[in-house]
Design an enzyme around this catalytic site. Structure first.
Site, short mmCIF file in Angstrom:
data_model
loop_
_atom_site.label_atom_id
_atom_site.label_comp_id
_atom_site.label_asym_id
_atom_site.label_seq_id
_atom_site.Cartn_x
_atom_site.Cartn_y
_atom_site.Cartn_z
CB SER A 123 -26.56 -41.60 67.95
OG SER A 123 -25.60 -42.64 67.80
NE ARG A 206 -49.37 -36.59 47.26
CZ ARG A 206 -49.08 -36.51 45.97
NH1 ARG A 206 -47.95 -35.93 45.58
NH2 ARG A 206 -49.91 -37.00 45.07
NE ARG A 215 -46.83 -47.22 60.49
CZ ARG A 215 -46.33 -48.44 60.40
NH1 ARG A 215 -46.84 -49.41 61.15
NH2 ARG A 215 -45.35 -48.71 59.56
#
Length: 260
Positions: A123, A206, A215
């Site tokens: 973050s 999966r 990708r």
């Protein structure tokens, strides 16, 4: 500005409790399946096989009166799972990766894959940027004028981060953490989307199969494509019976069986 390379670390994988498996199999009469099972670093494949066999009680012929013969070879069994698109059993197999020095360009692409994943990302509301780590693809590094201008932009943004920290007095004694968080949240707005960050990304097999295909496709964004090519290699080594059907064509991982 610090030049970095995206990296992948496989930090967690499935682990079976074979004693508990034995206790269950003793209840249904499938102990002989466990006896012939290879336990050597194959927990992911073993769990997939176990989940599949539980569905039909096919640990041995005769346990289910409808089952008179079974596939004993694990690779053959899992190949049948893939070819028949019985993909639900693969959702039990979770792998966790640290994706290190990846850009927020990549993470924005990655969050589109939501089913079957868990994400914990660094973050920048809390982590103050003292520098701007950045990845340049090879073709960009070969362009001298581009690198000169890009480095100048990043250096200026990096210097501005330092100026803001001093301007807000964030390193002075007694500054409450809440104040640091508030200012740091504002400061991150001046970091480029390409700044390198990190996250833990967990996905079941999966989902991994689908994401590796999507990708690494030729039209995928180049950073995420490179990263999932590496993930594909890791997974083929981890669970060859579950990822051995892929053919790599010009860097694209094309599965033998889709929509598993």
């Amino acid at each position: 500005m610090r030049a970095v390379e995206p990296e992948v670390f496989l930090v967690a994988r499935p682990e079976l409790d074979y004693d508990e498996l034995a206790a269950y199999l003793g209840e249904v009469g499938g102990e002989s399946w466990l006896e012939r099972l290879d336990r050597g670093d194959l927990d992911a494949q073993n769990l997939a096989e176990f989940a599949g066999r539980l569905c039909y009680r096919s640990f041995e012929p005769g346990l289910n009166p409808n089952v008179t013969r079974i596939r004993e070879d694990q690779t053959d069994y899992l190949r049948n799972i893939l070819s028949s698109a019985h993909g639900s059993v693969l959702e039990h197999l979770n792998f966790s990766f640290v994706l290190h020095n990846v850009s927020r360009v990549l993470t924005h692409e990655l969050v589109r894959h939501r089913p079957g994943v868990a994400i914990s990302q660094e973050s920048l509301r809390f982590v103050r940027l003292a520098e701007l780590p950045f990845w340049f693809p090879d073709w960009a590094q070969e362009d001298a004028e581009l690198m000169k201008r890009a480095t100048a932009v990043l250096t200026q943004l990096e210097e501005f981060q330092g100026w803001m920290a001093g301007h807000f007095g964030l390193d002075e004694d007694g500054v409450p953490f809440a104040e640091k968080k508030h200012r740091t949240s504002f400061m991150r707005r001046f970091a480029p989307e390409g700044v390198a960050t990190g996250l833990v990304w967990t996905a079941n097999v999966r989902t991994l199969r689908h994401t590796i295909e999507a990708r690494t496709a030729v039209g995928a964004e180049e950073e995420i494509r490179m990263l999932f090519q590496r993930i594909g290699e890791l997974m083929r080594a981890e669970a060859p019976a579950l990822f051995g059907d892929y053919e790599v064509v010009d860097g694209a991982w094309v599965p033998g069986w889709r929509k598993v």
